[in-house]
Every structure is written in C-alpha cells, then in structure tokens.
Design a protein around this motif. Structure first.
Motif, PDB file in Angstrom:
ATOM      1  N   ILE A  17      24.734 -14.955  20.964  1.00 33.14           N
ATOM      2  CA  ILE A  17      25.369 -16.006  20.170  1.00 33.14           C
ATOM      3  C   ILE A  17      25.230 -17.332  20.915  1.00 33.14           C
ATOM      4  O   ILE A  17      25.652 -17.461  22.066  1.00 33.14           O
ATOM      5  CB  ILE A  17      26.859 -15.679  19.914  1.00 33.14           C
ATOM      6  CG1 ILE A  17      26.965 -14.344  19.161  1.00 33.14           C
ATOM      7  CG2 ILE A  17      27.520 -16.806  19.122  1.00 33.14           C
ATOM      8  CD1 ILE A  17      28.378 -13.904  18.848  1.00 33.14           C
ATOM      9  N   THR A  18      24.575 -18.284  20.281  1.00 33.67           N
ATOM     10  CA  THR A  18      24.442 -19.623  20.874  1.00 33.67           C
ATOM     11  C   THR A  18      24.845 -20.626  19.815  1.00 33.67           C
ATOM     12  O   THR A  18      24.853 -20.316  18.619  1.00 33.67           O
ATOM     13  CB  THR A  18      22.978 -19.929  21.278  1.00 33.67           C
ATOM     14  OG1 THR A  18      22.196 -19.953  20.064  1.00 33.67           O
ATOM     15  CG2 THR A  18      22.409 -18.892  22.236  1.00 33.67           C
ATOM     16  N   ILE A  19      25.139 -21.836  20.243  1.00 30.57           N
ATOM     17  CA  ILE A  19      25.559 -22.861  19.275  1.00 30.57           C
ATOM     18  C   ILE A  19      24.394 -23.210  18.345  1.00 30.57           C
ATOM     19  O   ILE A  19      24.590 -23.491  17.166  1.00 30.57           O
ATOM     20  CB  ILE A  19      26.159 -24.108  19.975  1.00 30.57           C
ATOM     21  CG1 ILE A  19      26.930 -24.971  18.962  1.00 30.57           C
ATOM     22  CG2 ILE A  19      25.110 -24.938  20.696  1.00 30.57           C
ATOM     23  CD1 ILE A  19      28.167 -24.326  18.376  1.00 30.57           C
ATOM     24  N   GLU A  20      23.158 -23.143  18.872  1.00 35.89           N
ATOM     25  CA  GLU A  20      21.993 -23.423  18.010  1.00 35.89           C
ATOM     26  C   GLU A  20      21.914 -22.393  16.886  1.00 35.89           C
ATOM     27  O   GLU A  20      21.609 -22.736  15.749  1.00 35.89           O
ATOM     28  CB  GLU A  20      20.686 -23.394  18.811  1.00 35.89           C
ATOM     29  CG  GLU A  20      20.488 -24.571  19.755  1.00 35.89           C
ATOM     30  CD  GLU A  20      21.373 -24.465  21.001  1.00 35.89           C
ATOM     31  OE1 GLU A  20      21.769 -23.340  21.377  1.00 35.89           O
ATOM     32  OE2 GLU A  20      21.685 -25.535  21.577  1.00 35.89           O
ATOM     33  N   ARG A  21      22.160 -21.142  17.226  1.00 35.04           N
ATOM     34  CA  ARG A  21      22.101 -20.104  16.194  1.00 35.04           C
ATOM     35  C   ARG A  21      23.225 -20.289  15.177  1.00 35.04           C
ATOM     36  O   ARG A  21      23.021 -20.076  13.980  1.00 35.04           O
ATOM     37  CB  ARG A  21      22.182 -18.715  16.839  1.00 35.04           C
ATOM     38  CG  ARG A  21      20.891 -18.349  17.567  1.00 35.04           C
ATOM     39  CD  ARG A  21      20.964 -16.967  18.184  1.00 35.04           C
ATOM     40  NE  ARG A  21      19.649 -16.596  18.715  1.00 35.04           N
ATOM     41  CZ  ARG A  21      19.345 -15.370  19.131  1.00 35.04           C
ATOM     42  NH1 ARG A  21      20.269 -14.409  19.122  1.00 35.04           N
ATOM     43  NH2 ARG A  21      18.132 -15.103  19.584  1.00 35.04           N
ATOM     44  N   VAL A  22      24.387 -20.668  15.658  1.00 35.31           N
ATOM     45  CA  VAL A  22      25.516 -20.881  14.741  1.00 35.31           C
ATOM     46  C   VAL A  22      25.194 -22.013  13.754  1.00 35.31           C
ATOM     47  O   VAL A  22      25.342 -21.867  12.540  1.00 35.31           O
ATOM     48  CB  VAL A  22      26.818 -21.212  15.531  1.00 35.31           C
ATOM     49  CG1 VAL A  22      27.937 -21.634  14.584  1.00 35.31           C
ATOM     50  CG2 VAL A  22      27.236 -20.019  16.377  1.00 35.31           C
ATOM     51  N   THR A  23      24.711 -23.127  14.283  1.00 33.48           N
ATOM     52  CA  THR A  23      24.432 -24.253  13.383  1.00 33.48           C
ATOM     53  C   THR A  23      23.236 -23.963  12.478  1.00 33.48           C
ATOM     54  O   THR A  23      23.216 -24.371  11.328  1.00 33.48           O
ATOM     55  CB  THR A  23      24.211 -25.570  14.166  1.00 33.48           C
ATOM     56  OG1 THR A  23      23.212 -25.354  15.153  1.00 33.48           O
ATOM     57  CG2 THR A  23      25.489 -26.042  14.827  1.00 33.48           C
ATOM     58  N   ARG A  24      22.260 -23.204  13.005  1.00 34.22           N
ATOM     59  CA  ARG A  24      21.122 -22.842  12.139  1.00 34.22           C
ATOM     60  C   ARG A  24      21.562 -21.966  10.980  1.00 34.22           C
ATOM     61  O   ARG A  24      21.107 -22.121   9.852  1.00 34.22           O
ATOM     62  CB  ARG A  24      20.056 -22.099  12.957  1.00 34.22           C
ATOM     63  CG  ARG A  24      18.834 -22.965  13.211  1.00 34.22           C
ATOM     64  CD  ARG A  24      17.810 -22.213  14.004  1.00 34.22           C
ATOM     65  NE  ARG A  24      17.052 -21.264  13.185  1.00 34.22           N
ATOM     66  CZ  ARG A  24      16.206 -20.358  13.698  1.00 34.22           C
ATOM     67  NH1 ARG A  24      16.062 -20.277  15.011  1.00 34.22           N
ATOM     68  NH2 ARG A  24      15.535 -19.559  12.915  1.00 34.22           N
TER      69      ARG A  24
END
Ligand code: HEC
Length: 258
Positions: free
Chosen positions: A81-88
């Motif tokens: 889980i990364t912030i990039e994946r969350v926003t994507r």
C-alpha cells in the motif's frame, strides 16, 4: 460550500465527479492547480479543512485494515500500500463516472427526439447562438477547460475578490477572479452553482449572465448583457435540464473492508 472534517466549511464547492477521463487541458480544481486526477485526489486527503490527514497517515490507516490487502493485490499485482496506489485507485474510479445519453444527446445523435420540447430547441439555439454561452461552454462536455472571470465572488463593497481563483496559481492580473469553466453535464442534478456555491438555481445563473455578469475590473469581455426575455431564460434552463443523463447516482457503500 463543501463540508469537511469537524463540519468545517471550505471556500469552494467540490467539483462534480463526472466525465473526468478526458478533460481539456488536463487542469483540475476550480483554479486548475492540479494537472492530473491523481494529484487532485491527494489534495482533499491532506487539506486541513477537508480530511486533515497526511499521506503517511492514510497509508498507515489502510495497512492496519487487512481487508484492503486483497484489493491492492488484485489491482497492482502485490499487496503493497503506497500513497501513489491509493490516489491512482481513486482517480481510476473517478474516470469510470460518466454522464451522457441525455434527452439532448439522444436528439442530437438522431436516436430519439420524442422528449425534445420546443423550449429545449429554443434553448439550444440561444446557447449556441445569441446568448453565446458556447464561447466558453463547448465540446462534448460543454467546457473549454479554460479560466474566465464572470464576476462571481467579487466583493464590490471591499473592492476585492473573496477568492482570486486562477491568479492564485499564475499570479497574472488577467487571471484574477477567473475560474475554470465547469462542464454542464448533469448540471441540473448538482445545485448550488459556481465555485462558491453562491447561486441556488439554474434560472438565477442565467439571470446573472443576462445582466452581463457581476461588474469588476477583470470581467471577461465574453460576458455582456444579453437582453433575453423571460421566455428565453426559461428555454436556456430547459436546455440545461435536458443535459441530465439517465445514469443513477451511485449509492455510497455502507460496509467497508475490515
Ligand atoms: C466567459 C466564459 C463563459 C460564458 C460566455 C458563459 N459561461 Fe457559464 N461559466 C463560466 C465559468 C468560468 C463558470 C464558473 C464561474 C465561477 O464559479 O466563478 C461558469 C459557470 C456556469 C454555470 C454553473 C455550473 C456549476 O456547476 O456550478 C452554469 C449553469 C453556466 N455557467 C451556464 C452558462 C450559460 C447558460 C451561459 C450563457 C448564457 C454561460 N454559462 C456563459 C464561463 C462562461
């Protein structure tokens, strides 16, 4: 105005989430400060009066809920889980929200004109003709993706803008009080109107344009008194109502991964 954590009011109305997969100019938010949906998704998460979180905090909160892991694995190949994946993921979800197939579209595509009243026909003629709304609201989504000053938010008594709009990003005089032209897709379904939510009905919006916008030193030359009759104002409203798609609003989930 949109409400954030602890009931705090922001200064701008949330942009409707519809037809965002292709946006002219790729500029998001009312002042165009984000250049992708991913960047826009991060904004509210970390904005102190919206969700008041941090990127690290969001990741930590999601990592603490095992039920999210399979979703990340399915979407991205592994369950990191990364912030990039969350926003994507948020941005891709937004890209699936579409509006179209309205009474107006079905008529223009020659599929079905049974629901098209004379009023809608007149409104269409005015919008793309004498009322010249299509100087800014044009194309498939009825927006040029550009920034214009219509005078919303000008405080005449104080001689200043409540919100400088696009100029916050560019610092250009020409952008003072200018906001992004909103799409008019589904517009009848999301009152109130304008970046500050200051106008309650579509009729009042048209009445304001009919008066030539709100006078201020940076008013767009494309906004001028229109001399529309009451009947013509109603016709423009009917045209905008005919842009409502037949897609039901999505019901928010009541259960979340545990
Ligand atoms: C100079 C460009 C321009 C012209 C001409 C123009 N608009 Fe707009 N329109 C805008 C901008 C910019 C906004 C957002 C203004 C703000 O919030 O400060 C807007 C907002 C709106 C909104 C509110 C939508 C929402 O989601 O809040 C409606 C409805 C609308 N316009 C309809 C019309 C109609 C009808 C006409 C013609 C009579 C027209 N516009 C002419 C640029 C324009």
């Amino acid at each position: 105005m949109s409400t954030g954590i602890r009931g705090q009011k922001g200064t701008r109305k949330a942009n409707p989430i519809v037809n965002l997969a292709w946006v002219p100019g790729n500029r998001f938010f009312w002042d165009g400060r984000a250049s992708s949906l991913e960047e826009q998704a991060l904004g509210p998460i970390t904005n102190p009066i919206e969700m008041g979180h941090t990127a690290e905090g969001v990741v930590a909160a999601l990592e603490a809920i095992p039920g999210y892991r399979p979703y990340f694995a399915e979407a991205f190949g592994d369950d990191r889980i990364t912030i990039e994946r969350v926003t994507r993921a948020i941005a891709d979800y937004e890209r699936t929200r579409l509006a179209g197939n309205s009474v107006w579209d079905r008529w223009r595509r020659g599929v079905d004109e049974r629901q098209v009243t004379d009023q809608i026909r007149l409104g269409t003629k005015l919008f793309f003709g004498r009322a010249a709304c299509n100087q800014c609201h044009l194309g498939q989504d009825l927006t040029d993706g550009q920034f214009h000053n219509t005078g919303i938010g000008w405080d005449a008594a104080a001689g200043r803008f409540a919100d400088e709009g696009r100029a916050v990003v560019t610092a250009r005089d020409a952008d003072r009080g200018a906001f992004k032209t909103p799409s008019l897709r589904d517009v009848a379904r999301h009152a109130p109107y304008m970046h500050d939510g200051s106008i309650a009905t579509l009729r009042e919006v048209v009445e304001l344009y009919n008066r030539g916008g709100t006078p201020n030193p940076f008013l767009s030359a494309k906004v001028f008194p229109l001399g529309l009759t009451d009947e013509e104002i109603d016709a423009l409203v009917a045209f905008m109502e005919a842009l409502s798609s037949d897609v039901p609003f999505e019901t928010p989930p009541t259960r979340f991964p545990q």
